[in-house]
Design a protein around this motif. Structure first.
Motif, PDB file in Angstrom:
ATOM      1  N   ASP A 291       0.827  -1.213   0.000  1.00 59.93           N
ATOM      2  CA  ASP A 291       0.000   0.000   0.000  1.00 59.93           C
ATOM      3  C   ASP A 291       0.859   1.260   0.000  1.00 59.93           C
ATOM      4  OD1 ASP A 291      -2.183  -1.626   0.002  1.00 59.93           O
ATOM      5  OD2 ASP A 291      -2.628  -1.398   2.135  1.00 59.93           O
ATOM      6  N   GLU A 292       1.902   1.237   0.826  1.00 55.53           N
ATOM      7  CA  GLU A 292       2.794   2.396   0.904  1.00 55.53           C
ATOM      8  C   GLU A 292       3.513   2.631  -0.432  1.00 55.53           C
ATOM      9  OE1 GLU A 292       2.533  -0.097   2.982  1.00 55.53           O
ATOM     10  OE2 GLU A 292       2.621   0.559   5.072  1.00 55.53           O
ATOM     11  N   LEU A 293       3.936   1.554  -1.076  1.00 53.71           N
ATOM     12  CA  LEU A 293       4.608   1.685  -2.370  1.00 53.71           C
ATOM     13  C   LEU A 293       3.662   2.247  -3.427  1.00 53.71           C
ATOM     14  CD1 LEU A 293       6.710  -1.633  -2.522  1.00 53.71           C
ATOM     15  CD2 LEU A 293       7.592   0.707  -2.319  1.00 53.71           C
ATOM     16  N   ARG A 294       2.418   1.752  -3.420  1.00 47.24           N
ATOM     17  CA  ARG A 294       1.430   2.263  -4.387  1.00 47.24           C
ATOM     18  C   ARG A 294       1.253   3.777  -4.236  1.00 47.24           C
ATOM     19  NH1 ARG A 294      -1.525  -1.290  -7.186  1.00 47.24           N
ATOM     20  NH2 ARG A 294      -1.503  -3.454  -6.495  1.00 47.24           N
ATOM     21  N   GLU A 295       1.150   4.205  -2.977  1.00 48.84           N
ATOM     22  CA  GLU A 295       0.926   5.630  -2.754  1.00 48.84           C
ATOM     23  C   GLU A 295       2.159   6.452  -3.146  1.00 48.84           C
ATOM     24  OE1 GLU A 295      -0.712   6.529   1.011  1.00 48.84           O
ATOM     25  OE2 GLU A 295      -0.419   8.701   0.786  1.00 48.84           O
ATOM     26  N   LEU A 296       3.325   5.998  -2.691  1.00 47.64           N
ATOM     27  CA  LEU A 296       4.566   6.738  -2.965  1.00 47.64           C
ATOM     28  C   LEU A 296       4.872   6.818  -4.459  1.00 47.64           C
ATOM     29  CD1 LEU A 296       7.248   8.064  -2.022  1.00 47.64           C
ATOM     30  CD2 LEU A 296       8.208   5.731  -1.906  1.00 47.64           C
ATOM     31  N   LEU A 297       4.680   5.687  -5.158  1.00 40.89           N
ATOM     32  CA  LEU A 297       5.125   5.612  -6.557  1.00 40.89           C
ATOM     33  C   LEU A 297       3.986   5.801  -7.552  1.00 40.89           C
ATOM     34  CD1 LEU A 297       7.585   2.600  -6.081  1.00 40.89           C
ATOM     35  CD2 LEU A 297       8.147   5.048  -6.148  1.00 40.89           C
ATOM     36  N   ASP A 298       2.765   6.058  -7.021  1.00 43.29           N
ATOM     37  CA  ASP A 298       1.625   6.366  -7.864  1.00 43.29           C
ATOM     38  C   ASP A 298       1.224   5.178  -8.750  1.00 43.29           C
ATOM     39  OD1 ASP A 298      -0.304   8.230  -8.455  1.00 43.29           O
ATOM     40  OD2 ASP A 298       0.789   9.089 -10.156  1.00 43.29           O
ATOM     41  N   ILE A 299       1.270   4.009  -8.178  1.00 44.44           N
ATOM     42  CA  ILE A 299       0.925   2.797  -8.935  1.00 44.44           C
ATOM     43  C   ILE A 299      -0.582   2.547  -8.837  1.00 44.44           C
ATOM     44  CG2 ILE A 299       1.345   0.311  -9.187  1.00 44.44           C
ATOM     45  CD1 ILE A 299       4.062   0.782  -7.764  1.00 44.44           C
ATOM     46  N   PRO A 300      -1.266   2.495  -9.978  1.00 38.48           N
ATOM     47  CA  PRO A 300      -2.734   2.347  -9.959  1.00 38.48           C
ATOM     48  C   PRO A 300      -3.184   1.011  -9.340  1.00 38.48           C
ATOM     49  CG  PRO A 300      -1.947   2.996 -12.155  1.00 38.48           C
ATOM     50  CD  PRO A 300      -0.743   2.628 -11.350  1.00 38.48           C
ATOM     51  N   ASP A 301      -4.408   1.015  -8.871  1.00 39.73           N
ATOM     52  CA  ASP A 301      -4.948  -0.174  -8.206  1.00 39.73           C
ATOM     53  C   ASP A 301      -5.006  -1.399  -9.110  1.00 39.73           C
ATOM     54  OD1 ASP A 301      -5.272   1.218  -5.908  1.00 39.73           O
ATOM     55  OD2 ASP A 301      -7.416   1.619  -6.180  1.00 39.73           O
ATOM     56  N   HIS A 302      -5.241  -1.176 -10.400  1.00 47.32           N
ATOM     57  CA  HIS A 302      -5.403  -2.333 -11.290  1.00 47.32           C
ATOM     58  C   HIS A 302      -4.066  -2.952 -11.694  1.00 47.32           C
ATOM     59  CE1 HIS A 302      -4.566   0.852 -14.237  1.00 47.32           C
ATOM     60  NE2 HIS A 302      -4.146  -0.114 -15.015  1.00 47.32           N
ATOM     61  N   VAL A 303      -2.979  -2.367 -11.220  1.00 50.74           N
ATOM     62  CA  VAL A 303      -1.647  -2.881 -11.546  1.00 50.74           C
ATOM     63  C   VAL A 303      -1.133  -3.748 -10.397  1.00 50.74           C
ATOM     64  CG1 VAL A 303       0.756  -2.233 -11.963  1.00 50.74           C
ATOM     65  CG2 VAL A 303      -1.094  -0.922 -13.025  1.00 50.74           C
ATOM     66  N   ALA A 304      -0.751  -4.993 -10.719  1.00 50.35           N
ATOM     67  CA  ALA A 304      -0.214  -5.889  -9.687  1.00 50.35           C
ATOM     68  C   ALA A 304       1.282  -5.671  -9.526  1.00 50.35           C
ATOM     69  CB  ALA A 304      -0.471  -7.337 -10.083  1.00 50.35           C
ATOM     70  N   LEU A 305       1.749  -5.665  -8.293  1.00 53.71           N
ATOM     71  CA  LEU A 305       3.192  -5.609  -8.020  1.00 53.71           C
ATOM     72  C   LEU A 305       3.687  -7.063  -7.938  1.00 53.71           C
ATOM     73  CD1 LEU A 305       2.053  -2.793  -7.123  1.00 53.71           C
ATOM     74  CD2 LEU A 305       3.906  -2.731  -5.454  1.00 53.71           C
ATOM     75  N   SER A 306       3.889  -7.656  -9.099  1.00 53.39           N
ATOM     76  CA  SER A 306       4.064  -9.108  -9.186  1.00 53.39           C
ATOM     77  C   SER A 306       5.382  -9.610  -8.611  1.00 53.39           C
ATOM     78  CB  SER A 306       3.951  -9.552 -10.649  1.00 53.39           C
ATOM     79  OG  SER A 306       2.708  -9.153 -11.185  1.00 53.39           O
ATOM     80  N   ALA A 307       6.429  -8.792  -8.670  1.00 53.51           N
ATOM     81  CA  ALA A 307       7.725  -9.254  -8.169  1.00 53.51           C
ATOM     82  C   ALA A 307       8.623  -8.065  -7.887  1.00 53.51           C
ATOM     83  CB  ALA A 307       8.404 -10.161  -9.195  1.00 53.51           C
ATOM     84  N   CYS A 308       9.566  -8.287  -6.997  1.00 53.36           N
ATOM     85  CA  CYS A 308      10.633  -7.326  -6.741  1.00 53.36           C
ATOM     86  C   CYS A 308      11.941  -8.037  -7.078  1.00 53.36           C
ATOM     87  CB  CYS A 308      10.604  -6.914  -5.269  1.00 53.36           C
ATOM     88  SG  CYS A 308      12.032  -5.907  -4.779  1.00 53.36           S
ATOM     89  N   ILE A 309      12.672  -7.484  -8.037  1.00 56.98           N
ATOM     90  CA  ILE A 309      13.949  -8.091  -8.430  1.00 56.98           C
ATOM     91  C   ILE A 309      15.082  -7.139  -8.063  1.00 56.98           C
ATOM     92  CG2 ILE A 309      15.377  -8.853 -10.375  1.00 56.98           C
ATOM     93  CD1 ILE A 309      12.894  -9.895 -11.736  1.00 56.98           C
TER      94      ILE A 309
END
Lengths: 228, 228
Positions: free
Chosen positions: A169-187
């Motif tokens: 949630d914090e990343l979505r807010e900070l980086l402006d990532i829309p709700d319909h976008v999945a944060l599928s992985a962190c590499i």
């Protein structure tokens, strides 16, 4: 030098102009969590992402997106958020799974402790065009694997993790990532530091069935590494 | 010969003893749906599956399983079931997405019409250890991509599809696949027939962001193929 030793050394930085056979790359690319302070060169990063994007996806929609966190202002904040999440994630996992002190535990501890110093962190996202479902990964994780293999070809090491979800949630807010976008992985990516052991994998007869579920495939017996 | 043409020809059968650079493999491996009647040699199949199994997975649990359908009695029944499902799937997609007659539509029609003759069909399964979720693919689709790349290295072509889900219940019953096991992908393999066009992918600046969602990464500008 025997093959296992070659594999163990296979993760050190190589000159990317030296061809690396694809089967060797598949055989030896492992998760790398210890990095030097050396940067990831932008020309290399561009090539790594370009090769990642060559992966297949459902109906070739290419819904994967690579949000690259380097040293910009938002990247620093995001890395800081994720560092906390990674340290919590590892603490929980270590306690829950009962890891004993040793090489793996030390490597993980160092990884999470130094998370903020990792040169490049990539949030691999899935720009969803339908409801979330367990099969959607077919359009994003092949690209992640291409990314890791291309990084290896350029002399870098990486690891695919999920602990970023602890601060989703914090990343979505900070980086402006829309709700319909999945944060599928962190590499995470960097130049490997020191030696890394070989891959440890199950023997082939434990993961291959022939003709029906659970039926042994007698043709898989043979040397552990068929490229030998 | 320019690079695109090289890529177009890159899918024809190669001698697997000839090294194939990993970056070239990533750049040129595309879905192949037209196969000759030639079999997939078991030594090659073993190597392909071994390299598939080298992929990473969450906590290295390696929950992927490869159920190989060749010409055994259950395999034939399963291929027959899937052939019907693939033809229905393509009919629906063609009508829904409005494909016009052309090279792609003809290739798909031939693929589904001849499904039962495809030498090797692999159901890639995920032996679940927790509830289904959209991120579980991180532990199975990297192995699928390794499989396709290793197949390419051995001179074969493949395609990852989902139309097997149209007969999922029937496949579970026929092949004795437990409920907790996901049928994550169906991969078809064979020797490529004829020429295949190059991969078509979005330019890099459409899929890479820097520092925050939607922010352009100016360092990705350059030639479409950075390996040039």
């Amino acid at each position: 030098m025997d093959r296992l030793r070659t594999q163990a050394l296979g993760c050190i930085r190589v000159n990317s102009s030296t061809p690396l056979d694809v089967l060797d790359a598949l055989a030896t690319t492992r998760s790398i969590r210890r990095y030097t302070d050396a940067p990831v060169e932008l020309d290399d990063l561009r090539s790594i992402l370009w090769h990642a994007g060559r992966a297949p996806s459902g109906s070739n929609r290419q819904p994967f997106r690579f949000l690259v966190l380097r040293d910009g202002p938002d990247a620093r904040r995001a890395k800081s958020l994720m560092g906390e999440a990674f340290r919590r994630g590892w603490n929980t996992k270590r306690a829950h799974d009962g890891y004993r002190p040793g090489r793996f535990a030390a490597s993980m501890q160092r990884y999470v402790d130094r998370f903020e110093t990792i040169p490049v962190v990539i949030l691999v996202c899935l720009d969803r065009y339908r409801e979330p479902n367990p099969m959607e990964g077919a359009s994003v994780y092949p690209a992640c694997q291409n990314l890791l293999l291309a990084a290896r070809a350029h002399g870098y090491g990486g690891a695919l993790t999920m602990w970023h979800l602890g601060v989703e949630d914090e990343l979505r807010e900070l980086l402006d990532i829309p709700d319909h976008v999945a944060l599928s992985a962190c590499i995470t990516l960097g130049v490997p530091e020191g030696n890394h052991g070989p891959l440890r994998r199950r023997p082939l007869n434990e993961i291959v069935y022939d003709d029906r579920w659970g039926a042994p495939a007698d043709w898989v017996d043979g040397p552990a590494d068929p490229s030998q």
